[in-house]
Design a protein around this motif. Sequence first.
Motif, short mmCIF file in Angstrom:
data_model
loop_
_atom_site.label_atom_id
_atom_site.label_comp_id
_atom_site.label_asym_id
_atom_site.label_seq_id
_atom_site.Cartn_x
_atom_site.Cartn_y
_atom_site.Cartn_z
N GLN A 202 -34.28 20.69 -19.80
CA GLN A 202 -34.91 20.86 -18.49
C GLN A 202 -36.12 19.94 -18.34
O GLN A 202 -36.34 19.36 -17.27
CB GLN A 202 -35.33 22.33 -18.30
N THR A 203 -36.90 19.81 -19.39
CA THR A 203 -38.07 18.93 -19.34
C THR A 203 -37.65 17.49 -19.11
O THR A 203 -38.25 16.78 -18.30
CB THR A 203 -38.87 19.04 -20.65
N GLU A 204 -36.61 17.03 -19.82
CA GLU A 204 -36.13 15.67 -19.62
C GLU A 204 -35.67 15.46 -18.18
O GLU A 204 -35.93 14.42 -17.57
CB GLU A 204 -34.98 15.38 -20.58
N THR A 205 -34.98 16.45 -17.61
CA THR A 205 -34.49 16.35 -16.23
C THR A 205 -35.64 16.25 -15.24
O THR A 205 -35.63 15.42 -14.33
CB THR A 205 -33.61 17.55 -15.89
N VAL A 206 -36.66 17.11 -15.43
CA VAL A 206 -37.82 17.08 -14.54
C VAL A 206 -38.55 15.74 -14.64
O VAL A 206 -38.96 15.18 -13.63
CB VAL A 206 -38.78 18.24 -14.90
N ALA A 207 -38.66 15.23 -15.86
CA ALA A 207 -39.34 13.95 -16.04
C ALA A 207 -38.60 12.82 -15.32
O ALA A 207 -39.21 11.99 -14.65
CB ALA A 207 -39.46 13.63 -17.53
N ILE A 208 -37.27 12.81 -15.43
CA ILE A 208 -36.48 11.76 -14.80
C ILE A 208 -36.56 11.87 -13.27
O ILE A 208 -36.70 10.87 -12.57
CB ILE A 208 -35.02 11.85 -15.26
N ARG A 209 -36.49 13.10 -12.76
CA ARG A 209 -36.60 13.27 -11.30
C ARG A 209 -37.96 12.82 -10.80
O ARG A 209 -38.08 12.21 -9.74
CB ARG A 209 -36.36 14.74 -10.93
N GLY A 210 -39.00 13.14 -11.56
CA GLY A 210 -40.33 12.72 -11.15
C GLY A 210 -40.46 11.21 -11.13
O GLY A 210 -40.99 10.63 -10.19
N LEU A 211 -39.94 10.58 -12.16
CA LEU A 211 -40.02 9.12 -12.23
C LEU A 211 -39.22 8.46 -11.12
O LEU A 211 -39.57 7.39 -10.64
CB LEU A 211 -39.51 8.64 -13.59
N SER A 212 -38.13 9.11 -10.69
CA SER A 212 -37.30 8.53 -9.64
C SER A 212 -38.03 8.47 -8.30
O SER A 212 -37.64 7.72 -7.41
CB SER A 212 -36.00 9.33 -9.48
N VAL A 213 -39.08 9.29 -8.13
CA VAL A 213 -39.88 9.24 -6.90
C VAL A 213 -41.28 8.70 -7.17
O VAL A 213 -42.19 8.89 -6.38
CB VAL A 213 -39.95 10.63 -6.23
N GLY A 214 -41.43 8.05 -8.33
CA GLY A 214 -42.68 7.36 -8.60
C GLY A 214 -43.76 8.16 -9.29
O GLY A 214 -44.91 7.74 -9.34
N VAL A 215 -43.43 9.33 -9.84
CA VAL A 215 -44.42 10.14 -10.54
C VAL A 215 -44.34 9.81 -12.03
O VAL A 215 -43.33 10.10 -12.68
CB VAL A 215 -44.17 11.65 -10.33
N GLY A 216 -45.39 9.19 -12.57
CA GLY A 216 -45.38 8.77 -13.96
C GLY A 216 -45.40 9.94 -14.92
O GLY A 216 -45.84 11.05 -14.58
N ILE A 217 -44.95 9.71 -16.15
CA ILE A 217 -44.87 10.77 -17.16
C ILE A 217 -46.24 11.33 -17.48
O ILE A 217 -46.39 12.52 -17.76
CB ILE A 217 -44.17 10.25 -18.43
N GLY A 218 -47.27 10.48 -17.41
CA GLY A 218 -48.61 10.96 -17.70
C GLY A 218 -49.10 12.00 -16.71
O GLY A 218 -49.92 12.86 -17.06
N ARG A 219 -48.59 11.94 -15.49
CA ARG A 219 -49.04 12.87 -14.45
C ARG A 219 -48.37 14.23 -14.55
O ARG A 219 -48.84 15.20 -13.95
CB ARG A 219 -48.78 12.26 -13.06
N ILE A 220 -47.26 14.33 -15.30
CA ILE A 220 -46.59 15.62 -15.40
C ILE A 220 -46.69 16.21 -16.80
O ILE A 220 -46.29 17.35 -17.00
CB ILE A 220 -45.09 15.50 -15.03
N ALA A 221 -47.22 15.45 -17.76
CA ALA A 221 -47.20 15.91 -19.15
C ALA A 221 -47.94 17.23 -19.33
O ALA A 221 -47.41 18.16 -19.95
CB ALA A 221 -47.81 14.83 -20.05
N THR A 222 -49.16 17.34 -18.79
CA THR A 222 -49.94 18.56 -18.99
C THR A 222 -49.28 19.75 -18.33
O THR A 222 -49.13 20.82 -18.95
CB THR A 222 -51.36 18.37 -18.43
N ARG A 223 -48.85 19.58 -17.09
CA ARG A 223 -48.23 20.70 -16.38
C ARG A 223 -46.89 21.08 -16.98
O ARG A 223 -46.53 22.26 -17.02
CB ARG A 223 -48.08 20.35 -14.89
N GLU A 224 -46.15 20.08 -17.45
CA GLU A 224 -44.85 20.38 -18.05
C GLU A 224 -45.03 21.11 -19.39
O GLU A 224 -44.29 22.03 -19.71
CB GLU A 224 -44.05 19.10 -18.25
N ALA A 225 -46.04 20.69 -20.17
CA ALA A 225 -46.32 21.38 -21.43
C ALA A 225 -46.73 22.83 -21.18
O ALA A 225 -46.29 23.75 -21.89
CB ALA A 225 -47.41 20.64 -22.20
N LEU A 226 -47.56 23.04 -20.15
CA LEU A 226 -47.97 24.40 -19.81
C LEU A 226 -46.78 25.22 -19.32
O LEU A 226 -46.64 26.41 -19.64
CB LEU A 226 -49.06 24.35 -18.73
#
Length: 329
Positions: free
Chosen positions: A217-241
């Motif tokens: 699920q984390t990998e999927t969320v990361a890929i979807r975010g990147l597809s709309v321009g959201v870098g991995i650094g911007r989701i790392a903290t929230r995804e870890a939480l």
Amino acid sequence: MGLMRDSDVAPVQPLGTAARHASLRVPVAAPHDTVDAVLAAMRGQDYDSAAVVAVCRAGVLVGLATIERLLAAPGDRTVGSVMDPDPPRVAPGTDQERAAWKAVQHGEPGLAVVDGQGRFHGLIPPQQLLGVLLEEHDEDLARIGGFLHTTAGARTASEESVARRLWHRMPWLAVGLAGALLSAAMVAGFEDQLVDNVAIAYFIPGIVYLADAVGTQTETVAIRGLSVGVGIGRIATREALTGLLVGLLLAAVLLPVLVLVWGEPALAAAVAVAVLAASAIATLVAMALPWLLARLGFDPAFGSGPLATVVQDLLSILIYLVAVSLLLG
């Protein structure tokens, strides 16, 4: 009103920074220049971009005026009265991706590059901003999505021969095989606990599955975010939480159910603790491994899946068996 020359400012332009993309071939005006005078001076000039006029006083940026504002304003108005006095700006050494997203977030057709004293080092034109975003998006999406860094590399990997496919895949699958043997050895090390209570073994597949599912699920969320321009650094903290909270919720649901069905509070607590820890760790592994492999020069397309699965499974089993050993004595 005029065109700023390279000799006016000599910024250093290292690769990957805002200064690398800043252009001095843009219209520049003084705050007291009239709109008519600015537009007249722009005619016949060859600019890299004329979407924005940089308003400067003695080489220091004081604002930006878009061409739309100039065209809509009366001709006798001064540029200073129609400019944006507080436009988004970045330092010359700002990372190119951060600079591009700052312009997008502020809805500006260009981004000013200024130093610590406010001196104008150029403007990043809209086509450059778009190019940076596409480049960074392609790189991040490829890395996290499990592809090679370049499109040509991805095409080569898709069309390569069977022998090359085996060459690229077998080393990672061998790592997976080693991980399977290691997991068997880990379980054998807790043979006494398993003999005393065979129910311990019932929950190993479920804990391993949940950790893998959370990681996927984390990998999927990361890929979807990147597809709309959201870098991995911007989701790392929230995804870890999120991974931690998912583990907490799963543990909270499992604990009373297992106590009710099996009647063994200590075993139920061990399973709940393992699910909590495995879910939280799986999230971190799912984000970190593809990035790490790419940084080390390996192709994440072949390595991240098997390696992430091995690492997650081993950690899940180890956490569970340690929890069993501590809680069940």
